[in-house]
Design a protein around this motif. Structure first.
Motif, PDB file in Angstrom:
ATOM      1  N   TYR A  65    -116.594  57.475   3.543  1.00  0.00           N
ATOM      2  CA  TYR A  65    -116.233  58.642   4.370  1.00  0.00           C
ATOM      3  C   TYR A  65    -115.406  57.171   5.606  1.00  0.00           C
ATOM      4  CZ  TYR A  65    -119.734  61.786   3.194  1.00  0.00           C
ATOM      5  OH  TYR A  65    -120.260  62.781   2.653  1.00  0.00           O
ATOM      6  N   LEU A  66    -114.362  58.041   6.645  1.00  0.00           N
ATOM      7  CA  LEU A  66    -113.249  56.731   6.972  1.00  0.00           C
ATOM      8  C   LEU A  66    -113.631  58.099   8.372  1.00  0.00           C
ATOM      9  CD1 LEU A  66    -111.913  54.770   6.889  1.00  0.00           C
ATOM     10  CD2 LEU A  66    -109.645  56.117   6.345  1.00  0.00           C
ATOM     11  N   ILE A  67    -113.563  57.225   9.790  1.00  0.00           N
ATOM     12  CA  ILE A  67    -113.817  57.923  10.801  1.00  0.00           C
ATOM     13  C   ILE A  67    -112.583  57.094  11.467  1.00  0.00           C
ATOM     14  CG2 ILE A  67    -114.465  58.355  13.032  1.00  0.00           C
ATOM     15  CD1 ILE A  67    -117.590  59.509  11.855  1.00  0.00           C
ATOM     16  N   HIS A  68    -111.546  57.957  12.119  1.00  0.00           N
ATOM     17  CA  HIS A  68    -110.649  57.277  12.872  1.00  0.00           C
ATOM     18  C   HIS A  68    -111.110  57.775  14.806  1.00  0.00           C
ATOM     19  CE1 HIS A  68    -108.280  56.314   9.325  1.00  0.00           C
ATOM     20  NE2 HIS A  68    -107.526  55.813   9.611  1.00  0.00           N
ATOM     21  N   TYR A  69    -111.167  57.105  14.875  1.00  0.00           N
ATOM     22  CA  TYR A  69    -110.994  57.215  17.021  1.00  0.00           C
ATOM     23  C   TYR A  69    -109.657  56.794  17.666  1.00  0.00           C
ATOM     24  CZ  TYR A  69    -112.449  56.826  21.477  1.00  0.00           C
ATOM     25  OH  TYR A  69    -112.362  57.087  22.818  1.00  0.00           O
ATOM     26  N   ILE A  70    -109.030  57.851  18.428  1.00  0.00           N
ATOM     27  CA  ILE A  70    -107.900  57.290  18.710  1.00  0.00           C
ATOM     28  C   ILE A  70    -108.109  56.775  20.360  1.00  0.00           C
ATOM     29  CG2 ILE A  70    -105.583  58.306  19.750  1.00  0.00           C
ATOM     30  CD1 ILE A  70    -106.553  60.591  17.623  1.00  0.00           C
ATOM     31  N   HIS A  71    -107.257  55.663  20.332  1.00  0.00           N
ATOM     32  CA  HIS A  71    -107.579  54.833  21.996  1.00  0.00           C
ATOM     33  C   HIS A  71    -106.094  55.469  22.933  1.00  0.00           C
ATOM     34  CE1 HIS A  71    -110.484  52.228  19.962  1.00  0.00           C
ATOM     35  NE2 HIS A  71    -109.880  52.164  18.906  1.00  0.00           N
ATOM     36  N   SER A  72    -104.819  55.139  22.687  1.00  0.00           N
ATOM     37  CA  SER A  72    -104.044  55.948  23.299  1.00  0.00           C
ATOM     38  C   SER A  72    -103.497  57.012  22.413  1.00  0.00           C
ATOM     39  CB  SER A  72    -103.543  55.021  23.543  1.00  0.00           C
ATOM     40  OG  SER A  72    -102.889  53.813  22.598  1.00  0.00           O
ATOM     41  N   GLY A  73    -101.878  57.541  23.050  1.00  0.00           N
ATOM     42  CA  GLY A  73    -101.078  58.106  22.179  1.00  0.00           C
ATOM     43  C   GLY A  73    -101.686  59.013  20.886  1.00  0.00           C
ATOM     44  N   LYS A  74    -101.164  59.932  20.550  1.00  0.00           N
ATOM     45  CA  LYS A  74    -101.104  60.912  19.864  1.00  0.00           C
ATOM     46  C   LYS A  74    -100.585  61.437  18.388  1.00  0.00           C
ATOM     47  CE  LYS A  74     -97.834  63.412  22.674  1.00  0.00           C
ATOM     48  NZ  LYS A  74     -97.541  64.632  23.300  1.00  0.00           N
ATOM     49  N   GLY A  75    -101.063  62.477  17.512  1.00  0.00           N
ATOM     50  CA  GLY A  75    -100.559  62.078  16.355  1.00  0.00           C
ATOM     51  C   GLY A  75    -101.650  63.416  15.919  1.00  0.00           C
ATOM     52  N   PHE A  76    -101.220  63.329  14.172  1.00  0.00           N
ATOM     53  CA  PHE A  76    -101.674  64.631  13.738  1.00  0.00           C
ATOM     54  C   PHE A  76    -102.623  64.819  12.253  1.00  0.00           C
ATOM     55  CE2 PHE A  76     -97.721  65.045  12.171  1.00  0.00           C
ATOM     56  CZ  PHE A  76     -97.676  65.626  10.697  1.00  0.00           C
ATOM     57  N   PHE A  77    -103.589  65.168  12.495  1.00  0.00           N
ATOM     58  CA  PHE A  77    -104.591  65.481  11.192  1.00  0.00           C
ATOM     59  C   PHE A  77    -104.391  66.590   9.993  1.00  0.00           C
ATOM     60  CE2 PHE A  77    -108.603  65.199   9.690  1.00  0.00           C
ATOM     61  CZ  PHE A  77    -109.038  64.410   8.565  1.00  0.00           C
ATOM     62  N   GLN A  78    -104.220  66.116   9.188  1.00  0.00           N
ATOM     63  CA  GLN A  78    -104.237  67.658   8.419  1.00  0.00           C
ATOM     64  C   GLN A  78    -105.186  66.964   6.814  1.00  0.00           C
ATOM     65  OE1 GLN A  78     -99.911  67.502   6.727  1.00  0.00           O
ATOM     66  NE2 GLN A  78     -99.521  69.202   7.878  1.00  0.00           N
ATOM     67  N   VAL A  79    -106.022  68.319   6.789  1.00  0.00           N
ATOM     68  CA  VAL A  79    -106.948  68.454   5.114  1.00  0.00           C
ATOM     69  C   VAL A  79    -106.833  69.542   5.570  1.00  0.00           C
ATOM     70  CG1 VAL A  79    -109.189  68.796   7.199  1.00  0.00           C
ATOM     71  CG2 VAL A  79    -109.835  67.813   4.769  1.00  0.00           C
ATOM     72  N   GLY A  80    -106.585  69.897   3.850  1.00  0.00           N
ATOM     73  CA  GLY A  80    -106.617  71.168   3.384  1.00  0.00           C
ATOM     74  C   GLY A  80    -105.497  72.031   4.207  1.00  0.00           C
ATOM     75  N   GLN A  81    -105.373  73.559   4.469  1.00  0.00           N
ATOM     76  CA  GLN A  81    -104.849  74.047   4.859  1.00  0.00           C
ATOM     77  C   GLN A  81    -104.805  73.977   6.477  1.00  0.00           C
ATOM     78  OE1 GLN A  81    -102.778  75.504   2.872  1.00  0.00           O
ATOM     79  NE2 GLN A  81    -103.340  74.996   0.975  1.00  0.00           N
ATOM     80  N   LYS A  82    -105.477  73.315   6.707  1.00  0.00           N
ATOM     81  CA  LYS A  82    -105.623  73.207   8.846  1.00  0.00           C
ATOM     82  C   LYS A  82    -105.039  71.511   9.089  1.00  0.00           C
ATOM     83  CE  LYS A  82    -110.264  75.270   9.400  1.00  0.00           C
ATOM     84  NZ  LYS A  82    -111.804  75.131   9.186  1.00  0.00           N
ATOM     85  N   THR A  83    -104.259  71.756   9.835  1.00  0.00           N
ATOM     86  CA  THR A  83    -103.428  70.936  10.631  1.00  0.00           C
ATOM     87  C   THR A  83    -104.487  70.400  12.061  1.00  0.00           C
ATOM     88  OG1 THR A  83    -101.603  71.641   9.118  1.00  0.00           O
ATOM     89  CG2 THR A  83    -101.426  70.008  11.517  1.00  0.00           C
ATOM     90  N   TYR A  84    -104.674  69.249  12.535  1.00  0.00           N
ATOM     91  CA  TYR A  84    -105.532  69.089  13.870  1.00  0.00           C
ATOM     92  C   TYR A  84    -103.969  68.256  14.816  1.00  0.00           C
ATOM     93  CZ  TYR A  84    -109.588  70.795  11.541  1.00  0.00           C
ATOM     94  OH  TYR A  84    -110.539  71.826  11.101  1.00  0.00           O
ATOM     95  N   HIS A  85    -104.068  68.665  16.244  1.00  0.00           N
ATOM     96  CA  HIS A  85    -102.932  68.043  17.220  1.00  0.00           C
ATOM     97  C   HIS A  85    -104.390  66.802  17.686  1.00  0.00           C
ATOM     98  CE1 HIS A  85     -99.389  69.663  15.962  1.00  0.00           C
ATOM     99  NE2 HIS A  85    -100.234  69.982  15.316  1.00  0.00           N
ATOM    100  N   LEU A  86    -103.825  65.791  17.523  1.00  0.00           N
ATOM    101  CA  LEU A  86    -104.760  64.676  18.566  1.00  0.00           C
ATOM    102  C   LEU A  86    -104.232  63.791  19.153  1.00  0.00           C
ATOM    103  CD1 LEU A  86    -107.255  64.156  14.680  1.00  0.00           C
ATOM    104  CD2 LEU A  86    -107.276  65.797  16.948  1.00  0.00           C
ATOM    105  N   GLU A  87    -104.950  62.832  20.240  1.00  0.00           N
ATOM    106  CA  GLU A  87    -104.746  62.376  21.382  1.00  0.00           C
ATOM    107  C   GLU A  87    -106.356  61.797  21.409  1.00  0.00           C
ATOM    108  OE1 GLU A  87    -103.264  64.875  24.162  1.00  0.00           O
ATOM    109  OE2 GLU A  87    -105.769  65.815  24.858  1.00  0.00           O
TER     110      GLU A  87
END
Length: 189
Positions: A39-61
């Motif tokens: 398992y791997l968990i990322h936590y975003i301190h600043s900025g933004k980007g996106f994460f894709q898994v399967g057919q889903k895309t998550y826009h994160l900040e």
């Protein structure tokens, strides 16, 4: 700059940390497609980007985090204009999945938001400063992993008073069964 701390296992089987790190990404920096064995968990301190898994895309900040499950293909990329700075912690163990479920984090629900206070920021700062520890480094990192997971459980959505009642009811049911088994074994002996 990337900081990466590989971690010794310390003979833990229920939960153990595999790695932790932090990176202020360059614009459009990406990782994947890739598969992890933990398992791997990322936590975003600043900025933004996106994460894709399967057919889903998550826009994160800032304040968002995402879970990568073992043996699942994922891809993530920093924004071209406002790239993210994130920290991560990788872990495994026999009870890792159960602890994540307490936080309502699963392959189908891999995103969380933490904006309650600075606890996440501080936990990751302490993880990165643990590199300076000589003898107690890995024990310190395990303690911080437990703190990190407890924060995720605290903020988990979907935890209603009905869920808490069911958890308590199941706990007492299990305890009474264990007690009955103990009494049976004691009377046989």
């Amino acid at each position: 700059m990337i900081e990466f701390i590989p971690v010794k296992r310390l003979d833990n089987t229920d939960l153990y940390m595999c790695q932790c790190g932090s990176e202020a990404c360059e614009p459009s920096h990406y990782y994947g497609p890739a598969v992890r064995d933990h398992y791997l968990i990322h936590y975003i301190h600043s900025g933004k980007g996106f994460f894709q898994v399967g057919q889903k895309t998550y826009h994160l900040e800032k304040g968002n985090g995402f879970l990568i499950c073992p043996n699942v293909i994922t891809y993530y990329e920093a924004d071209a204009q406002d790239p993210w700075h994130y920290s991560w912690v990788g872990f495994s163990g026999l009870k890792a999945e159960a602890y994540l479920k307490l936080a309502h984090l699963t392959m189908d629900n891999p995103i969380f938001k933490y904006d309650r206070d600075d606890a996440m920021e501080n936990i990751f700062k302490e993880m990165m400063s643990a590199i300076n520890f000589d003898k107690g480094r890995d024990m310190r990192l395990m303690g911080l992993l437990w703190m990190f997971l407890s924060q995720l459980v605290e903020i988990s959505s979907g935890s209603s008073s009905e869920d808490k009642y069911e958890d308590r009811k199941n706990f007492y049911f299990d305890e009474s069964n264990d007690f009955d088994v103990s009494l049976s074994l004691a009377s046989e002996g």
